[in-house]
Design a protein around this motif. Sequence first.
Motif, mmCIF file in Angstrom:
data_model
loop_
_atom_site.group_PDB
_atom_site.id
_atom_site.type_symbol
_atom_site.label_atom_id
_atom_site.label_comp_id
_atom_site.label_asym_id
_atom_site.label_seq_id
_atom_site.Cartn_x
_atom_site.Cartn_y
_atom_site.Cartn_z
ATOM 1 N N SER A 1 39.758 36.693 46.639
ATOM 2 C CA SER A 1 40.561 36.270 45.497
ATOM 3 C C SER A 1 39.839 36.560 44.179
ATOM 4 O O SER A 1 40.442 37.069 43.224
ATOM 5 C CB SER A 1 40.859 34.773 45.611
ATOM 6 N N GLN A 2 38.554 36.264 44.125
ATOM 7 C CA GLN A 2 37.787 36.496 42.905
ATOM 8 C C GLN A 2 37.617 37.994 42.623
ATOM 9 O O GLN A 2 37.711 38.424 41.474
ATOM 10 C CB GLN A 2 36.422 35.817 42.997
ATOM 11 N N ARG B 1 39.662 40.364 43.481
ATOM 12 C CA ARG B 1 40.956 40.852 42.992
ATOM 13 C C ARG B 1 41.136 40.531 41.513
ATOM 14 O O ARG B 1 41.636 41.354 40.749
ATOM 15 C CB ARG B 1 42.098 40.238 43.792
ATOM 16 N N ALA B 2 40.734 39.342 41.115
ATOM 17 C CA ALA B 2 40.857 38.942 39.705
ATOM 18 C C ALA B 2 39.991 39.823 38.810
ATOM 19 O O ALA B 2 40.364 40.131 37.680
ATOM 20 C CB ALA B 2 40.470 37.471 39.544
ATOM 21 N N ARG C 1 41.685 43.688 38.941
ATOM 22 C CA ARG C 1 43.008 43.915 38.331
ATOM 23 C C ARG C 1 42.937 44.476 36.922
ATOM 24 O O ARG C 1 43.583 45.480 36.615
ATOM 25 C CB ARG C 1 43.831 42.636 38.359
#
Length: 103
Positions: free
Chosen positions: A86-87, A89-90, A93
Amino acid sequence: LTESQWMELADLMQSKRHLAFFDAAYQGYATGDLDADSFSLRHFVSRGISCCVAQSYAKNFGLYAERVGCVHVMCANGSEAQAVKSQLRAIARPLYSSPLLHG
């Protein structure tokens, strides 16, 4: 470091629950032996120590002044892996949304 020094460092990192970060930009160039150059990382992973690895392929592929590489994260379990994913991906992006000038 020697192999025994890497083993001692792994003991320390594990006892203090530190996250190891390896920069493997010149893997294979340090000693001329890819296996010898990766001993430290393989040892940490075999001990179950969570770690991050940054690899650059610019020199290996002759792509000087380019940004060619990847990051690997070895996690202790699936839930930790999901949180790291998740991190990452952040972080990734905005890099895709606003690429470098040459694409």
